[in-house]
Design a protein around this motif. Sequence first.
Motif, short mmCIF file in Angstrom:
data_model
loop_
_atom_site.label_atom_id
_atom_site.label_comp_id
_atom_site.label_asym_id
_atom_site.label_seq_id
_atom_site.Cartn_x
_atom_site.Cartn_y
_atom_site.Cartn_z
N GLU A 71 0.77 -1.27 0.32
CA GLU A 71 -0.02 -0.12 -0.51
C GLU A 71 0.72 1.04 -0.07
O GLU A 71 -0.02 2.48 -0.85
CB GLU A 71 -0.91 -0.11 0.91
CG GLU A 71 -1.95 -1.43 1.52
CD GLU A 71 -3.05 -0.89 2.25
OE1 GLU A 71 -2.57 -1.09 3.40
OE2 GLU A 71 -3.67 -2.49 1.98
N ALA A 72 2.05 1.43 0.95
CA ALA A 72 2.95 2.19 0.46
C ALA A 72 3.52 2.68 -0.42
O ALA A 72 4.26 3.59 -0.69
CB ALA A 72 4.06 2.24 1.80
N LEU A 73 3.91 1.39 -1.69
CA LEU A 73 4.24 1.26 -2.80
C LEU A 73 3.51 2.10 -3.59
O LEU A 73 3.81 3.97 -4.13
CB LEU A 73 4.07 0.12 -3.00
CG LEU A 73 6.68 -0.55 -3.22
CD1 LEU A 73 6.11 -1.60 -3.28
CD2 LEU A 73 7.21 0.90 -3.47
N GLU A 126 2.26 9.89 -6.11
CA GLU A 126 2.90 11.16 -5.44
C GLU A 126 4.54 11.59 -6.23
O GLU A 126 5.27 12.31 -6.08
CB GLU A 126 3.71 10.81 -4.01
CG GLU A 126 1.95 10.51 -3.16
CD GLU A 126 2.60 10.57 -1.86
OE1 GLU A 126 3.69 10.35 -0.79
OE2 GLU A 126 1.54 10.67 -0.90
N LYS A 127 4.55 10.45 -7.00
CA LYS A 127 5.64 10.63 -8.11
C LYS A 127 6.78 10.63 -7.07
O LYS A 127 8.23 10.52 -7.96
CB LYS A 127 5.89 12.02 -9.45
CG LYS A 127 4.23 12.26 -9.82
CD LYS A 127 4.13 11.15 -10.60
CE LYS A 127 2.48 11.98 -11.56
NZ LYS A 127 2.24 11.03 -12.53
N ARG A 128 7.08 9.17 -6.69
CA ARG A 128 8.37 8.65 -5.67
C ARG A 128 8.80 7.02 -6.05
O ARG A 128 8.49 6.77 -5.20
CB ARG A 128 8.39 9.20 -4.15
CG ARG A 128 8.46 11.20 -3.34
CD ARG A 128 7.82 11.26 -2.62
NE ARG A 128 7.08 10.54 -1.70
CZ ARG A 128 6.60 9.37 -1.41
NH1 ARG A 128 7.96 9.11 -0.93
NH2 ARG A 128 5.29 8.88 -0.30
N TYR A 129 8.14 6.94 -6.99
CA TYR A 129 8.25 5.30 -6.87
C TYR A 129 9.34 5.17 -8.69
O TYR A 129 9.19 5.82 -9.66
CB TYR A 129 6.47 5.36 -7.80
CG TYR A 129 6.84 3.54 -8.47
CD1 TYR A 129 6.26 2.81 -7.14
CD2 TYR A 129 6.51 3.50 -9.23
CE1 TYR A 129 5.99 1.02 -7.28
CE2 TYR A 129 6.01 1.63 -10.38
CZ TYR A 129 5.79 1.58 -8.72
OH TYR A 129 5.68 -0.18 -9.23
N ALA A 130 10.05 4.12 -8.46
CA ALA A 130 10.86 3.78 -9.39
C ALA A 130 9.97 2.05 -9.57
O ALA A 130 10.67 1.48 -8.67
CB ALA A 130 12.48 4.12 -8.97
N GLY A 131 9.89 1.61 -10.54
CA GLY A 131 10.06 -0.22 -10.59
C GLY A 131 10.82 -1.18 -11.60
O GLY A 131 11.32 0.12 -13.01
N LEU A 136 10.90 0.66 -5.60
CA LEU A 136 11.18 1.23 -4.88
C LEU A 136 10.15 2.38 -4.93
O LEU A 136 9.56 3.27 -5.12
CB LEU A 136 12.44 1.91 -5.09
CG LEU A 136 13.73 2.89 -4.60
CD1 LEU A 136 14.24 1.85 -3.71
CD2 LEU A 136 14.37 3.49 -4.75
N SER A 137 10.08 2.84 -3.33
CA SER A 137 9.65 4.09 -2.86
C SER A 137 10.83 4.93 -2.99
O SER A 137 11.02 4.41 -2.00
CB SER A 137 8.91 4.35 -1.66
OG SER A 137 9.26 3.67 -0.68
N LEU A 138 10.58 6.05 -2.73
CA LEU A 138 11.99 6.83 -3.47
C LEU A 138 11.44 8.40 -1.54
O LEU A 138 10.41 9.19 -1.16
CB LEU A 138 11.70 8.76 -3.97
CG LEU A 138 12.58 7.45 -5.90
CD1 LEU A 138 11.89 8.76 -6.89
CD2 LEU A 138 13.31 6.66 -5.31
N ARG A 139 12.41 8.85 -1.50
CA ARG A 139 12.69 9.63 0.04
C ARG A 139 12.75 11.34 -0.41
O ARG A 139 11.70 12.07 -0.17
CB ARG A 139 14.27 9.88 0.54
CG ARG A 139 14.58 8.48 1.14
CD ARG A 139 15.96 8.81 1.83
NE ARG A 139 16.39 7.54 2.87
CZ ARG A 139 17.06 6.86 2.89
NH1 ARG A 139 17.96 6.19 1.87
NH2 ARG A 139 17.42 5.62 3.89
N TYR A 140 12.77 11.54 -2.14
CA TYR A 140 12.96 12.56 -2.97
C TYR A 140 12.77 12.94 -4.51
O TYR A 140 13.34 11.81 -4.84
CB TYR A 140 13.58 13.79 -1.91
CG TYR A 140 15.36 13.00 -1.57
CD1 TYR A 140 15.82 13.24 -3.24
CD2 TYR A 140 16.10 12.68 -1.37
CE1 TYR A 140 17.12 13.72 -3.51
CE2 TYR A 140 17.61 12.29 -1.31
CZ TYR A 140 17.55 12.60 -2.65
OH TYR A 140 19.26 12.85 -2.67
#
Length: 378
Positions: free
Chosen positions: A276-278, A284-289, A374-378
Amino acid sequence: MDVSWVTPSILAELRRPREYPAVSLVLPVHRAQPEKAQDPIRLRNLVARARKQAEDDPEVTHSRRIDLQKHLDAAIEELEWEREQMSGEGLVLHVAPGEHHTWLLPQPVTEQVVFGTTFLTRNLVAATSMLEPYWALVLAEKPSRLWDGSPLWLREVTEGRFPIAAQGQEGEAPLKGGIGVRPSPLREERLRRFFEAVDEALGQVLNGRRRPVFLVGMQSHLHRMREVTRHRDVLADPETDTDAAGFEKASAAELAAVLRTAWERAHARRVQAALEALDAARGEKRYAGGLEEAWNLVSEGRGRHLVVDETYRVAARVDGEHVEVIGADGEIRPDARGTVVQDAVDELVERQLEHSGEVTFVPSGAIDGTGLALSLRY
């Protein structure tokens, strides 16, 4: 050695680059007959694969090959099969010239032989993430017992006031009655005070060692404990409660099976929370697959939470900060320079941990077919 001994410093030491080849052998093992009788044979076959690969590898010198074989033999000799198999489902051997290490894991693994310049640690990372210890509180009047548990161990706590029994008005005799006794205001008040005392004793144990607490007992006792406790923040979700009587007399083996179910429910909730966090990060555009997209971001320290399919393995060619997937793990031979990595996902996990990022392994197929995200810090 069971994986509960693994610390961040041990993981960092295992990830340290070594003289080629650093060999990792991964084997599923079994807790019970008849399957477990075959495990020593299957390990010998896996070791034979590793020896053959070393013999066929032109980058492994004769002296390193002899040293490697010596430490493979030593690692096997140190295993105590009856003890090891009763408490784990996966075995990892790390062997390199001059050293060997064995690790027992609580979760199933995929059989592998991996050569490289570092040891394979993804299985240890997955295991330690699963091994968050818990408390199990068995609620009963005669008495309530506390257990220190994890998927690898279960030990009764006898420190402080545990086990703790309900007392009568004079503080000596247990409360009269039990299952089926008609409630009365006096008895209800005494039960309330008793569970407040259990909660106080629990608080003393929790001081400095806060962990999730699973509850086991009759429904009325479960309800009363949740009603009076001052430690709601550590009580596991009510769906992990075990509504059953009689476990105040249970052995560790009998109780372990019940608590395994509670732990699996809690683990499933943790996995769901990670997924769910992913989804939130994607919005929020803080995602990489995928591996190639996540590689540079992790290397830059931007990764907050890496979520990995537990079966996802690929080989890759690494050139500086660039990575290119070149085949399935096991089909590509590594090289001594580390430019071809047999399990690039393991390498990514290591980089994420080096930047103090979080890693969670999830069941196969849970991540939209990309293998990792991956969820991003920024």
